[in-house]
Design a protein around this motif. Structure first.
Motif, mmCIF file in Angstrom:
data_model
loop_
_atom_site.group_PDB
_atom_site.id
_atom_site.type_symbol
_atom_site.label_atom_id
_atom_site.label_comp_id
_atom_site.label_asym_id
_atom_site.label_seq_id
_atom_site.Cartn_x
_atom_site.Cartn_y
_atom_site.Cartn_z
ATOM 1 N N ALA A 13 0.831 -1.203 0.000
ATOM 2 C CA ALA A 13 0.000 0.000 0.000
ATOM 3 C C ALA A 13 0.871 1.260 0.000
ATOM 4 O O ALA A 13 0.569 2.235 -0.703
ATOM 5 N N THR A 14 1.957 1.255 0.757
ATOM 6 C CA THR A 14 2.870 2.407 0.755
ATOM 7 C C THR A 14 3.560 2.555 -0.593
ATOM 8 O O THR A 14 3.832 3.681 -1.041
ATOM 9 N N ILE A 15 3.841 1.432 -1.259
ATOM 10 C CA ILE A 15 4.433 1.485 -2.604
ATOM 11 C C ILE A 15 3.484 2.197 -3.565
ATOM 12 O O ILE A 15 3.891 3.058 -4.357
ATOM 13 N N TRP A 16 2.197 1.852 -3.494
ATOM 14 C CA TRP A 16 1.210 2.484 -4.364
ATOM 15 C C TRP A 16 1.069 3.971 -4.038
ATOM 16 O O TRP A 16 0.933 4.803 -4.932
ATOM 17 N N PHE A 20 2.109 6.999 -6.849
ATOM 18 C CA PHE A 20 1.104 7.882 -7.440
ATOM 19 C C PHE A 20 1.036 9.262 -6.780
ATOM 20 O O PHE A 20 0.117 10.027 -7.065
ATOM 21 N N THR A 21 1.974 9.575 -5.898
ATOM 22 C CA THR A 21 1.923 10.882 -5.229
ATOM 23 C C THR A 21 3.146 11.747 -5.497
ATOM 24 O O THR A 21 3.280 12.808 -4.882
ATOM 25 N N LEU A 138 12.008 1.307 3.770
ATOM 26 C CA LEU A 138 11.989 2.715 3.373
ATOM 27 C C LEU A 138 12.603 2.917 1.998
ATOM 28 O O LEU A 138 12.047 3.642 1.158
ATOM 29 N N SER A 139 13.744 2.282 1.749
ATOM 30 C CA SER A 139 14.404 2.461 0.453
ATOM 31 C C SER A 139 13.561 1.894 -0.683
ATOM 32 O O SER A 139 13.519 2.461 -1.782
ATOM 33 N N LEU A 140 12.860 0.773 -0.423
ATOM 34 C CA LEU A 140 12.012 0.175 -1.457
ATOM 35 C C LEU A 140 10.848 1.087 -1.817
ATOM 36 O O LEU A 140 10.574 1.341 -2.993
ATOM 37 N N THR A 141 10.156 1.597 -0.805
ATOM 38 C CA THR A 141 8.972 2.415 -1.079
ATOM 39 C C THR A 141 9.350 3.751 -1.711
ATOM 40 O O THR A 141 8.681 4.220 -2.637
ATOM 41 N N GLY A 239 0.207 -2.869 -18.731
ATOM 42 C CA GLY A 239 1.390 -3.614 -18.296
ATOM 43 C C GLY A 239 1.988 -3.037 -17.025
ATOM 44 O O GLY A 239 2.402 -3.785 -16.129
ATOM 45 N N ALA A 240 2.016 -1.700 -16.920
ATOM 46 C CA ALA A 240 2.562 -1.061 -15.713
ATOM 47 C C ALA A 240 1.700 -1.359 -14.494
ATOM 48 O O ALA A 240 2.214 -1.624 -13.394
ATOM 49 N N LEU A 241 0.374 -1.336 -14.665
ATOM 50 C CA LEU A 241 -0.523 -1.630 -13.540
ATOM 51 C C LEU A 241 -0.392 -3.093 -13.105
ATOM 52 O O LEU A 241 -0.474 -3.393 -11.907
ATOM 53 N N ILE A 242 -0.178 -3.991 -14.055
ATOM 54 C CA ILE A 242 0.033 -5.399 -13.706
ATOM 55 C C ILE A 242 1.303 -5.547 -12.865
ATOM 56 O O ILE A 242 1.329 -6.271 -11.862
ATOM 57 N N LEU A 243 2.363 -4.842 -13.269
ATOM 58 C CA LEU A 243 3.607 -4.892 -12.495
ATOM 59 C C LEU A 243 3.423 -4.324 -11.093
ATOM 60 O O LEU A 243 4.040 -4.800 -10.135
ATOM 61 N N LEU A 244 2.569 -3.304 -10.969
ATOM 62 C CA LEU A 244 2.313 -2.727 -9.648
ATOM 63 C C LEU A 244 1.379 -3.589 -8.817
ATOM 64 O O LEU A 244 1.403 -3.527 -7.584
ATOM 65 N N PHE A 245 0.550 -4.405 -9.481
ATOM 66 C CA PHE A 245 -0.348 -5.297 -8.752
ATOM 67 C C PHE A 245 0.344 -6.573 -8.287
ATOM 68 O O PHE A 245 -0.092 -7.188 -7.311
#
Length: 277
Positions: A13-16, A20-21, A138-141, A239-245
């Motif tokens: 959830a933090t990645i998303w 997007f912010t 932290l570094s990942l997100t 494709g990008a949304l699939i990678l994010l999902f």
């Protein structure tokens, strides 16, 4: 198992939220149109860009609010700042309303403040749920914050490649939608229960998520230049949304697999002990 899966869902959830912010990264996409509509000089336009970054200087306010309000409330306050700041700029650039330069400067300041508030929410979530691996979390997100401009470009091109004003509308709406998606795992957050097994398992899942982050970044970097056509942009966006999902699924699969392996091992041990007795 549910507790372990829940903390990974919060990380995703933090990645998303971060992906997007990062709305200040796409300022150049609509800055020329904003300059034309306001009738300002290049120097004044630069000041608007600076105002967006200056908003981060008020990020300390989010920490103060966290002392008195729950985390989800601070997240939606950040979404409201962005919605208010960017939506009014969109109305100005669409010439629905007319505002003086000073008020547009304040709107950029408020919108920039929202970015820092989102970052505070993400940092607190990572620190609370990964006390032994907070640096990795932290570094990942934070790395996903850099893909915001590419994602917004794909979304804008998928809707209307010729409308530069669309970026401001997306800047106002998309972070709010991302906050709504992140609301459920944040509200369902429970006190973390650490175990040696959980701590030893974390690095493996982090490796998987980091590999996905690299693939997502390369995908957006190499293919984003091909998204000038609406149909092609929609395909690349899918494709990008699939990678994010994908990160939503992988931690659960890993936890379920290890839980099943440990359960089967326990059953085997119980069967052997029964036979021996």
């Amino acid at each position: 198992m549910a507790v372990r899966s829940r903390k990974w869902m919060i990380l995703v959830a933090t990645i998303w939220i971060q992906a997007f912010t990062g709305t200040n990264f796409d300022f150049s996409s609509y800055s020329s149109t904003l300059k034309s509509v306001l009738g300002i000089s290049q120097l004044q336009l630069n000041y608007l860009s600076v105002a967006s970054d200056m908003g981060k200087a008020f990020g300390w306010c989010s920490g103060v609010f966290l002392m008195y309000f729950p985390l989800w409330a601070v997240m939606f306050m950040a979404a409201f700042f962005g919605f208010f700041g960017y939506a009014l700029q969109w109305l100005v650039i669409k010439q629905v309303i007319s505002l003086p330069y000073f008020l547009v400067f304040l709107l950029c300041l408020i919108a920039g403040c929202s970015i820092t508030w989102f970052n505070t929410v993400c940092f607190v979530l990572c620190i609370r749920n990964f006390p032994s691996n907070r640096a990795l979390a932290l570094s990942l997100t934070v790395s996903f914050n850099g893909v915001s401009a590419a994602l917004y470009t794909l979304i804008a091109n998928a809707i209307n490649p010729k409308d530069d004003t669309l970026y401001l509308f997306l800047n106002a709406l998309v972070p709010l939608l991302a906050s709504c998606l992140a609301l459920i795992p944040i509200i369902r957050q429970r006190p973390l229960q650490l175990s040696t097994y959980t701590i030893n398992q974390d690095p493996f899942i982090f490796i998987v998520l980091n590999v996905l982050a690299v693939i997502t970044g390369l995908y957006l970097l190499l293919l984003n230049s091909l998204s000038s056509e609406a149909l092609r942009a929609r395909t690349l966006l899918l494709g990008a949304l699939i990678l994010l999902f994908l990160p939503w699924c992988l931690p659960g699969i890993v936890c379920d697999r290890n839980w099943g392996f440990r359960t089967n091992s326990s059953l085997v041990d119980l069967t052997l002990n029964f036979i021996r007795n």
